[in-house]
Design a protein around this motif. Structure first.
Motif, mmCIF file in Angstrom:
data_model
loop_
_atom_site.group_PDB
_atom_site.id
_atom_site.type_symbol
_atom_site.label_atom_id
_atom_site.label_comp_id
_atom_site.label_asym_id
_atom_site.label_seq_id
_atom_site.Cartn_x
_atom_site.Cartn_y
_atom_site.Cartn_z
ATOM 1 N N ALA A 154 2.512 -2.219 7.392
ATOM 2 C CA ALA A 154 1.779 -1.677 6.359
ATOM 3 C C ALA A 154 1.195 -2.876 5.598
ATOM 4 O O ALA A 154 1.627 -3.875 5.301
ATOM 5 C CB ALA A 154 2.467 -1.111 5.435
ATOM 6 N N PRO A 177 -8.565 -3.581 -4.930
ATOM 7 C CA PRO A 177 -7.350 -2.693 -4.583
ATOM 8 C C PRO A 177 -7.317 -1.596 -5.511
ATOM 9 O O PRO A 177 -8.000 -1.672 -6.732
ATOM 10 C CB PRO A 177 -6.195 -3.298 -4.733
ATOM 11 N N HIS A 206 -0.511 -5.260 2.902
ATOM 12 C CA HIS A 206 -0.133 -5.708 1.512
ATOM 13 C C HIS A 206 -1.446 -5.684 0.373
ATOM 14 O O HIS A 206 -1.206 -5.677 -0.458
ATOM 15 C CB HIS A 206 0.213 -7.376 1.595
ATOM 16 N N GLU A 208 -0.462 4.283 -4.968
ATOM 17 C CA GLU A 208 1.125 4.083 -5.100
ATOM 18 C C GLU A 208 1.313 2.767 -4.401
ATOM 19 O O GLU A 208 0.790 2.328 -3.838
ATOM 20 C CB GLU A 208 1.706 5.350 -4.120
ATOM 21 N N PRO A 209 2.322 1.893 -5.417
ATOM 22 C CA PRO A 209 2.759 0.863 -4.693
ATOM 23 C C PRO A 209 3.206 0.684 -3.056
ATOM 24 O O PRO A 209 3.539 1.724 -2.878
ATOM 25 C CB PRO A 209 4.015 0.484 -5.637
ATOM 26 N N ARG A 210 3.352 -0.516 -2.737
ATOM 27 C CA ARG A 210 3.599 -0.739 -1.317
ATOM 28 C C ARG A 210 5.022 -0.958 -1.205
ATOM 29 O O ARG A 210 5.587 -1.590 -2.002
ATOM 30 C CB ARG A 210 2.787 -1.964 -0.671
ATOM 31 N N TYR A 211 5.506 -0.036 -0.396
ATOM 32 C CA TYR A 211 7.282 -0.117 -0.070
ATOM 33 C C TYR A 211 7.475 -0.761 1.219
ATOM 34 O O TYR A 211 6.844 -0.487 2.259
ATOM 35 C CB TYR A 211 7.948 1.124 -0.118
ATOM 36 N N GLU A 212 8.303 -1.697 1.273
ATOM 37 C CA GLU A 212 8.714 -2.490 2.437
ATOM 38 C C GLU A 212 9.643 -1.390 3.225
ATOM 39 O O GLU A 212 10.266 -0.512 2.831
ATOM 40 C CB GLU A 212 9.897 -3.642 1.955
ATOM 41 N N ARG A 213 9.276 -1.258 4.536
ATOM 42 C CA ARG A 213 9.855 -0.423 5.527
ATOM 43 C C ARG A 213 11.212 -0.643 5.753
ATOM 44 O O ARG A 213 11.393 -1.815 5.998
ATOM 45 C CB ARG A 213 8.987 -0.331 6.614
ATOM 46 N N ASP A 270 6.891 -4.904 9.539
ATOM 47 C CA ASP A 270 6.407 -3.745 8.854
ATOM 48 C C ASP A 270 4.944 -4.175 8.743
ATOM 49 O O ASP A 270 4.611 -5.181 8.056
ATOM 50 C CB ASP A 270 7.179 -3.950 7.475
#
Length: 669
Positions: free
Chosen positions: A196, A172, A198, A177-182, A194
């Motif tokens: 997106a 990675p 991981h 930018e970190p992954r944000y939960e939708r 969600d």
């Protein structure tokens, strides 16, 4: 050491050594009664002065690896679903970033030579099984149609609809930018998830109804090596092959590096800079499952398809201690050799071998950096320390075992005694403080092709603290003493091995007047449970016995154990009369010794029926007995089970000894 001091047993992983040789990264792990699981993080250890600092904060971070340039640190950490995944972080600090997102969890992984990718194996589950579909419980899963021998595994359970496949994925972006939960939206459709990612998308390289293990990149990074069994008779033997896949082709076809026709069971493969390969493997004989007493050897392949050439000799040199691995260096290969209760690090070349790190240690893992060779080791006072070989010689740098030393660790006396048939047997005696005479516990290890070693052993330490002398040895059938020693009990279990443990017991009592020859107990687990049950059917001197997770009936073992399809046939033979002649269950009517039977409900190595039937027979025959059965545990209860269960087991064990062999320290209620 007392039972709850298992929290002080800090074990270490294989070290990840920075190429500069300045430091190593290790995973430290210990049982936690508070968390009721093993917990641990990664530590950075200076290879000059042993200074260390914790560099991750996960619950159970493990399996550290460094990219070849030393800039990125990889580790395994469970995700929110409890599945093991690979994570990546900068070596100088920062938050780990998820590198894999496999629904079945990652099993093993390797880093590419350029440090940009990882290859890994992961469990691939058939939809509808093992929680792969939300809302489908275990009782609602489809029926399991079983047609193959390898259909279950201790610690896993059923293997039907579960395969281990090979994947490749890029690392990675550590600056991304970190992954944000939708967050949910009022206009979302019902059931929307969600989507997106991981982690970076992985390419699955393998396909089909085959399992794959031990991934390794080729020297140029263009291909991925692994071990697999694809031959027609794979369900009836222990052979496997080494293959390679194109690292950029999804579900491609493998190219054979080493065929199963070579007659080997390969545990590890590593490429060499000149286009060859080194292997750690066992020879499996004409039957393909002739595993009894087989040493793990180092082999070399000059090129794909070449005949494997033996580098280490199979009758006297054994590289097979669990966790053993090979490291290719400029002028040879580093490997771990087990011998006489030790595991030492040796440097092997075409001209022979040289011990690098030895003495009273059991090497757990090793690695190299600029000017240094590093090993993690267990010692008589610690379950894990970092040792380094450099221009100063060999130095043990760390003090992870200090909390255990504070609790108190007893040192054993090492002996080698003659046996009744002119041989010798090697082992150790622990003697508690005080004048004695002390009651004696004879401990018998599992395997049988394993060894008691010099590393600190909680079983002996807890018993000594409770006032018992402990006697344990490596009888014939054990590893670490050559092939002849290992195969001595093949189709003759309960003969020379029983004589060896009893001869060592008698000689130990003669050598230590402070031991009480009239107050004796006997205990063992797995094969040790077998030999305990066998011995008390033939020798009635013991005040009490503990038979734990035992191999007790070869006949029913063949249809219930994960290894039953081959293990008993090689150790006891397949003739019904010969099997019964070596069966503790067949001799249970001769037992008069009060016996505690201990087992785990999810033990697929020695299934619970072995214990239940043996206990029921003892009870029917009027022998004092009890069955202690642990829920949620498998064959590894005493080594990696829930810490509270491990302590509870010790409490039951000491209570049993208090009843039948009371001491001043352990006299019961």
């Amino acid at each position: 050491m007392r039972a709850d001091d298992i929290e002080r047993l800090v074990s270490l992983s294989r070290p990840a050594v920075h190429p500069s040789g300045e430091y190593a990264v290790v995973a430290a792990s210990r049982p936690s009664l508070r968390a009721n699981r093993n917990v641990g993080q990664l530590w950075r250890v200076s290879l000059r002065d042993g200074a260390r600092r914790r560099i991750t904060g996960g619950v159970a971070d493990r399996s550290p690896r460094l990219t070849p340039d030393g800039g990125t640190l990889l580790l395994v950490r469970d995700d929110d679903a409890g599945k093991p995944q690979v994570w990546a972080m900068r070596v100088d600090g920062g938050e780990p970033v998820q590198a894999t997102a496999q629904p079945g969890g990652v099993l093993e992984y390797a880093v590419s030579p350029d440090g940009t990718r990882i290859a890994f194996t992961a469990a691939v589950l058939e939809p509808g099984r093992y929680g792969s579909v939300e809302g489908v419980s275990a009782s609602q899963e489809p029926a399991r149609l079983i047609t193959r021998n390898r259909n279950q595994a201790n610690g896993t359970g059923s293997l039907i609809g579960r395969r281990s496949h090979l994947f490749v994925a890029p690392l990675p972006d550590l600056d991304g930018e970190p992954r944000y939960e939708r967050a949910a939206h009022p206009h979302d459709e019902p059931g929307r998830i969600d989507d997106a990612p991981h982690a970076p998308e992985a390419i699955r390289l393998s396909h089909g109804e085959f399992d794959h293990s031990a991934p390794a990149f080729s020297a140029d990074g263009e291909r991925v090596l692994c071990i697999t069994a694809r031959h027609d008779t794979r369900d009836d033997d222990l052979l496997n092959a080494v293959v390679e896949f194109d690292a950029g082709v999804a579900e491609g076809e493998p190219h054979t590096i080493l065929s199963s026709r070579a007659g080997l069971s390969v545990a590890e493969v590593q490429p060499t800079p000149d286009g060859g390969f080194v292997l750690l493997a066992q020879q499996m004989g004409e039957s393909g499952r002739d595993f009894v007493g087989r040493s793990t050897q180092l082999f070399v392949l000059e090129h794909p398809g070449a005949h494997p050439e033996e580098v280490t000799e199979g009758d006297t040199v054994d590289l097979g201690e669990p966790g053993s691995h090979a490291t290719v260096v400029e002028d040879g290969v580093l490997v771990q050799q087990r011998r006489r209760g030790r595991v030492v690090l040796v440097h092997v070349t075409g001209g022979g071998s040289k011990e690098l790190i030895g003495g009273d240690v059991e090497v757990i893992g090793h690695g190299v950096g600029d000017g240094v060779t590093v090993a993690t080791v267990a010692t008589p006072t610690s379950a894990g320390e970092v040792a380094v070989l450099d221009d100063r010689g060999v130095t043990v740098l760390t003090d992870f075992g200090a909390p255990l030393a504070e609790a108190g660790v007893a040192a054993p006396v090492e002996h080698e005694f003659p046996t009744r048939d002119g041989g010798t047997v090697h082992g150790w005696v622990w003697v508690p403080e005080g004048e004695g005479p002390h009651p004696v516990l004879l401990n018998i290890h599992g395997g049988p092709f394993a060894q008691y070693g010099v590393g600190v052993f909680d079983e002996a330490q807890v018993a000594v603290d409770a006032g018992y002398a402990v006697v344990q040895c490596n009888p014939r059938g054990s590893a670490g003493y050559g092939r002849e020693h290992g195969i001595a009990i093949r189709q003759a279990m309960g003969t020379a091995d029983m004589h060896d443990v009893l001869d060592f017991l008698d000689a130990s009592i003669d050598a230590h007047p402070e031991l009480d020859r009239e107050r004796l107990g006997i205990m063992g687990g797995s094969y040790g449970g077998y030999l305990t049950a066998w011995t008390i059917a033939h020798d009635h001197r013991f005040a009490a016995a503990i038979v734990e997770r035992g191999f007790l009936d070869p006949e029913s073992f063949a249809g219930t154990s994960d290894i039953g399809w081959f293990f008993g046939g090689e150790y006891t033979g397949t003739d019904p009369d010969a099997m019964r002649a070596q069966s503790p269950m067949a001799r249970v009517g001769d037992v008069r010794t009060p016996t505690l039977v201990v087992h785990s409900e999810q033990d697929w190595r020695c299934p619970p029926e072995q214990a239940q039937r043996y206990w029921a027979a003892l009870k029917r025959n009027g022998v004092e007995t009890a069955l202690l059965l642990f829920p949620g545990e498998n064959h590894e209860l005493t080594r990696s089970g829930q810490p509270r269960h491990r302590v509870e087991r010790f409490e039951h064990v000491l209570r049993w000894w208090a009843k039948h062999l009371p001491t001043q320290q352990n006299h019961g209620q």
